[in-house]
Design a protein around this motif. Sequence first.
Motif, PDB file in Angstrom:
ATOM      1  N   UNK B 220      36.229  46.545   6.588  1.00 39.23           N
ATOM      2  CA  UNK B 220      35.511  47.819   6.517  1.00 39.23           C
ATOM      3  C   UNK B 220      34.649  48.069   7.746  1.00 39.23           C
ATOM      4  N   UNK B 221      34.744  47.154   8.702  1.00 36.22           N
ATOM      5  CA  UNK B 221      33.984  47.334   9.946  1.00 36.22           C
ATOM      6  C   UNK B 221      34.342  48.690  10.544  1.00 36.22           C
ATOM      7  N   UNK B 222      33.344  49.362  10.957  1.00 36.54           N
ATOM      8  CA  UNK B 222      33.482  50.695  11.543  1.00 36.54           C
ATOM      9  C   UNK B 222      34.443  51.562  10.742  1.00 36.54           C
ATOM     10  N   UNK B 223      34.259  51.500   9.410  1.00 38.58           N
ATOM     11  CA  UNK B 223      35.039  52.384   8.547  1.00 38.58           C
ATOM     12  C   UNK B 223      34.755  53.831   8.915  1.00 38.58           C
ATOM     13  N   UNK B 224      33.571  54.055   9.483  1.00 38.59           N
ATOM     14  CA  UNK B 224      33.198  55.406   9.874  1.00 38.59           C
ATOM     15  C   UNK B 224      34.130  55.938  10.951  1.00 38.59           C
ATOM     16  N   UNK B 225      34.417  55.070  11.934  1.00 34.96           N
ATOM     17  CA  UNK B 225      35.312  55.482  13.003  1.00 34.96           C
ATOM     18  C   UNK B 225      36.689  55.826  12.457  1.00 34.96           C
ATOM     19  N   UNK B 226      37.125  54.922  11.536  1.00 34.75           N
ATOM     20  CA  UNK B 226      38.440  55.158  10.971  1.00 34.75           C
ATOM     21  C   UNK B 226      38.420  56.456  10.177  1.00 34.75           C
ATOM     22  N   UNK B 227      37.287  56.692   9.486  1.00 38.53           N
ATOM     23  CA  UNK B 227      37.192  57.904   8.682  1.00 38.53           C
ATOM     24  C   UNK B 227      37.377  59.130   9.554  1.00 38.53           C
ATOM     25  N   UNK B 228      36.734  59.120  10.732  1.00 39.88           N
ATOM     26  CA  UNK B 228      36.839  60.319  11.559  1.00 39.88           C
ATOM     27  C   UNK B 228      38.256  60.449  12.119  1.00 39.88           C
ATOM     28  N   UNK B 229      38.869  59.282  12.387  1.00 39.78           N
ATOM     29  CA  UNK B 229      40.232  59.340  12.896  1.00 39.78           C
ATOM     30  C   UNK B 229      41.165  59.900  11.822  1.00 39.78           C
ATOM     31  N   UNK B 230      40.923  59.439  10.587  1.00 40.29           N
ATOM     32  CA  UNK B 230      41.753  59.929   9.495  1.00 40.29           C
ATOM     33  C   UNK B 230      41.471  61.395   9.219  1.00 40.29           C
ATOM     34  N   UNK B 231      40.201  61.793   9.438  1.00 39.40           N
ATOM     35  CA  UNK B 231      39.874  63.208   9.253  1.00 39.40           C
ATOM     36  C   UNK B 231      40.707  64.044  10.212  1.00 39.40           C
ATOM     37  N   UNK B 232      40.834  63.528  11.439  1.00 37.83           N
ATOM     38  CA  UNK B 232      41.641  64.238  12.426  1.00 37.83           C
ATOM     39  C   UNK B 232      43.089  64.342  11.955  1.00 37.83           C
ATOM     40  N   UNK B 233      43.568  63.250  11.345  1.00 33.39           N
ATOM     41  CA  UNK B 233      44.938  63.268  10.824  1.00 33.39           C
ATOM     42  C   UNK B 233      45.097  64.346   9.765  1.00 33.39           C
ATOM     43  N   UNK B 234      44.077  64.416   8.879  1.00 34.58           N
ATOM     44  CA  UNK B 234      44.183  65.385   7.781  1.00 34.58           C
ATOM     45  C   UNK B 234      44.129  66.806   8.324  1.00 34.58           C
ATOM     46  N   UNK B 235      43.282  67.003   9.325  1.00 30.07           N
ATOM     47  CA  UNK B 235      43.218  68.331   9.940  1.00 30.07           C
ATOM     48  C   UNK B 235      44.566  68.692  10.539  1.00 30.07           C
ATOM     49  N   UNK B 236      45.267  67.649  11.031  1.00 29.83           N
ATOM     50  CA  UNK B 236      46.568  67.895  11.639  1.00 29.83           C
ATOM     51  C   UNK B 236      47.651  68.081  10.581  1.00 29.83           C
ATOM     52  N   UNK B 237      47.264  68.062   9.312  1.00 32.06           N
ATOM     53  CA  UNK B 237      48.216  68.411   8.271  1.00 32.06           C
ATOM     54  C   UNK B 237      48.689  67.256   7.414  1.00 32.06           C
ATOM     55  N   UNK B 238      48.169  66.046   7.633  1.00 30.46           N
ATOM     56  CA  UNK B 238      48.584  64.913   6.815  1.00 30.46           C
ATOM     57  C   UNK B 238      48.000  65.057   5.413  1.00 30.46           C
ATOM     58  N   UNK B 239      48.768  64.643   4.405  1.00 25.88           N
ATOM     59  CA  UNK B 239      48.253  64.710   3.044  1.00 25.88           C
ATOM     60  C   UNK B 239      47.327  63.524   2.809  1.00 25.88           C
ATOM     61  N   UNK B 240      46.568  63.628   1.737  1.00 24.79           N
ATOM     62  CA  UNK B 240      45.662  62.561   1.378  1.00 24.79           C
ATOM     63  C   UNK B 240      46.401  61.237   1.240  1.00 24.79           C
ATOM     64  N   UNK B 241      47.582  61.306   0.598  1.00 30.13           N
ATOM     65  CA  UNK B 241      48.369  60.087   0.391  1.00 30.13           C
ATOM     66  C   UNK B 241      48.803  59.499   1.720  1.00 30.13           C
ATOM     67  N   UNK B 242      49.183  60.385   2.645  1.00 22.45           N
ATOM     68  CA  UNK B 242      49.637  59.873   3.939  1.00 22.45           C
ATOM     69  C   UNK B 242      48.510  59.189   4.705  1.00 22.45           C
ATOM     70  N   UNK B 243      47.314  59.782   4.676  1.00 21.37           N
ATOM     71  CA  UNK B 243      46.207  59.122   5.373  1.00 21.37           C
ATOM     72  C   UNK B 243      45.895  57.780   4.716  1.00 21.37           C
ATOM     73  N   UNK B 244      46.014  57.753   3.375  1.00 17.35           N
ATOM     74  CA  UNK B 244      45.785  56.491   2.671  1.00 17.35           C
ATOM     75  C   UNK B 244      46.789  55.440   3.130  1.00 17.35           C
ATOM     76  N   UNK B 245      48.038  55.881   3.313  1.00 23.60           N
ATOM     77  CA  UNK B 245      49.080  54.946   3.773  1.00 23.60           C
ATOM     78  C   UNK B 245      48.746  54.428   5.167  1.00 23.60           C
ATOM     79  N   UNK B 246      48.281  55.338   6.028  1.00 25.11           N
ATOM     80  CA  UNK B 246      47.924  54.906   7.384  1.00 25.11           C
ATOM     81  C   UNK B 246      46.824  53.848   7.326  1.00 25.11           C
TER      82      UNK B 246
END
Lengths: 218, 670
Positions: B220-246
Amino acid sequence: MAPLLTGVDLHKAFGRTRALRGAGLTVAAGEIVAVIGPSGSGKSTLLRCLAAIIAPDAGEVRLDGRRIDDLPDRTRTGLRRSEFGFVFPFGQLVPELPAAENVALPLLLAGAPRRRSLAAARDWLTRLGLPDAADRRPADLSGGEAQRVALARALIARPRVVFADEPTGALDSVAADQVMDLLVDAARAQRTGVVLVTHEPRVSAYADRTVLVRDGAA
Amino acid sequence: MTGRTGRTGRVVLLGVRLALTGGREAAIRLLLTGAGVALGVALMLLALSAQTAVAQRAERIGWQDAATVEQVPADSADAALFLAVSDYHDGTPMTRAYVAALGPEPPVPPGLDRLPQPGEVAFSPGLRTLIAAYPALGERFPGRDTLTITPDGLGHTDELVAVIGRTPADLQAVRSVREVHGFGILPSGNAFFQVYRALLLTSAVILLAPVVLLVVTASRISAGRRASRLAALRLAGATRAQTAVVAATETAIGAAVGVLLGWLAYLVARRVLAATFVFDGGRLPLDDLRVRPWIVAAALVGAPLLTVLAAAWRSPVPTGSRPPGLGTRGGPTAWTALPLAAGPALVFAGARPLGALITVVGVVVAGPYLCVLAGRGLARLSRGVPSLIAARRIAADPGTTFRAVGGVALAAWAATVLGSTTGALTQPSDLPLRPGVVHIDTGGASAAAVAALVSPGAVLTGRSFRGMEVPCADLAQVVHVTCPHRPDGPRVESTPGAVIGDLFVPTDGTLAAENALRTTVATLIPNAIVNSDRDPVGDGFTGQRGLALAACLFVLVVGACSLTAGTLGALAERRRPFAVLRASGVHLGELRRVVLLETAATMTLTTVAAFGAGLLTAYAMTRTDPAQWHPPQPTTLALLAAGILAALLLAAAALPLLGPVTRPDSIRYE
Ligand SMILES: Nc1ncnc2c1ncn2[C@@H]1O[C@H](COP(=O)(O)OP(=O)(O)OP(=O)(O)O)[C@@H](O)[C@H]1O
Ligand SMILES: [Mg+2]
């Protein structure tokens, strides 16, 4: 008008990138100077040199006529704390502290009593149109609200100079106008000098004077 | 269908790419996750195989307890008379057994194909070699050397064992001899090994808990960084499930590498363990150090699964730039301290491993609440800005704060439990023998029987319900005792009918003299137990203190790793606001104080709580056997304090990073 802060013939290189090549700037008390220029021209670097965040390779910076660029790091840090205020485009609030405590930080750091500092912070928040934000954390504020909180923090200790680097960079035009109005009013009222870095003409229009930076020179 | 699988495959691939090319932060996260999982897997397998080895040994040497264990299943038509006595050679334990068949079909212990006849002796290879080196020793085992005890009946290959064949008439006269109908002792009938297995299981739990904490912290180290990266993914159209998979893919890669490394580390470690680790007088054979294949499979599959789940738990479902865990939930309540109280209660009620497990879980569950309390205390005690920020940070995300310090708290708990239960076992007996004195516990022989052993300077004691009956001044001749001492009584008359308890015989202190005396005693009173100052104190638990210390040290090191990982993670997440604070004139020292205060306050409180829980657990665990209860000594406490200090120093080692990471001229506006 006696200059409050002057930078003369400033040079700064990062490796082979010569970010500043003889830039200079003067701000008087209560004066708002906008620094404009294309991206990568060295605006932010100039601001950091003037604010004693980084030391220039050559040239000098004076506050009230005294040189500050060659002071040791510790002294410069103390100077920033007591004489300057800062506004950055986003992400400058401590995420765990509620807005009022974020605003009160400069007073608390100066050793002021907690209760008085928080009361002053609430006053400032009210003055900036955020009477209800005091107990909210930065994550629960909108971008414009967060910038106003940051503005309150920059102004609360009555600094001599406020450095604002793209203070409205992350805001829409309505919120940007609101922040700029508040900054200009407060600076005038407190006779605070303002160095305002921006690339938006709309924002630089608030300034008394505009300095154009191009290829590291102004 | 194939289209969907294909898409999922691409998302997984994206996760792989992000994990492998995500820069230094992603690499560190991958490394920490991998190392944590590797440690956890290796450790768990090792603990389980040690348990198998101990159980195997218990099964092989259970026959030696046939005369003392009550319900031995009958496995032969006829019975036998049997007695096993512990003896020593130069401090090495040795078992001397006597047996006499009571019919044509007597029970036979494992390791032998028949019972030795009267006049025959069966030797273990180790003892036979020893006698070859010390021929005088042979007289203690009178008879023809005709049989060899095979490894099936030995705890370890070097064990010193002899089974001496006698006639029933010989043995009937000997005290403590029992009629046995079988030697198939179930390990469950062996109290010592039962306790030991419970201890092993408990230690496995104790050792694993901080590893799990480390894995969670690491992933969970720097989960924040990952969160923002995943946020970018979601903005780019990834579904919640897909970001979870990533997100899961990234963790799974680290975990998979970790499992592989852990498995390899285990294979190496079990060889090292078999080669170096001496348990109860002998090495554990490599063949015994194994786990059932399905357990290995479960560990290899379960560990990564657990890791992925741990990382996904409260996983950043990105909604914006909100740092993880901020203002999303109500804080932990006092109710979370309930398991911490329930665990020791369960131990009291007799469910030792379960109780210990629940206590460990309790420390973890109550941890965040304790951190909240620590934060409140900090805010109240100190008015400075660093303590204000530290207190607010703790309150904002007590879970993360606790994961950083929890490992150290668990170490304190483990050290306290182990230090308060096993310490007594290695304490020197309260009456240490004077040099050269040999102590003979006659088991209640008559004065006539021991007459031949009484040499000038020997001291006899009687025995009553009060213990030893002997004048203290006499006793002081043979043992280190300050008079007056409690078991003070009348001098024992050496009239032939008097019952003798103990006999202290001074010798010239040589091994030869001791051995000669042991042989004489074995001939005269076969059931007597003889001890000299060469014998290890705390028989059977030799080395346990070292083991316990090693375990505590391990937990502490893992805890310190968590602490460092947690500190690094916190730094990575707070990089920008801290850099801005520095630009605004906050001294680096003040930021350091924030990090240190945050760690010190929470660590102090959770550690103190863990220490209390440890004391309670230890007390509860030893309730059935108060002799094992041993309140922590100043040395234990000092060790504990030193360990915690060391952990703090290690965390402080991350502090020099604070400077470069928060350099105010590095504020970028990405
Ligand atoms: N810390 C640094 N390390 C290396 N290079 C730097 C650093 N800071 C600035 N530079 C370089 O110096 C040059 C000037 O940068 P600066 O940030 O001052 O530009 P700017 O005018 O503020 O641009 P923008 O409008 O995009 O913010 C750029 O080429 C930049 O890459
Ligand atoms: Mg810039």
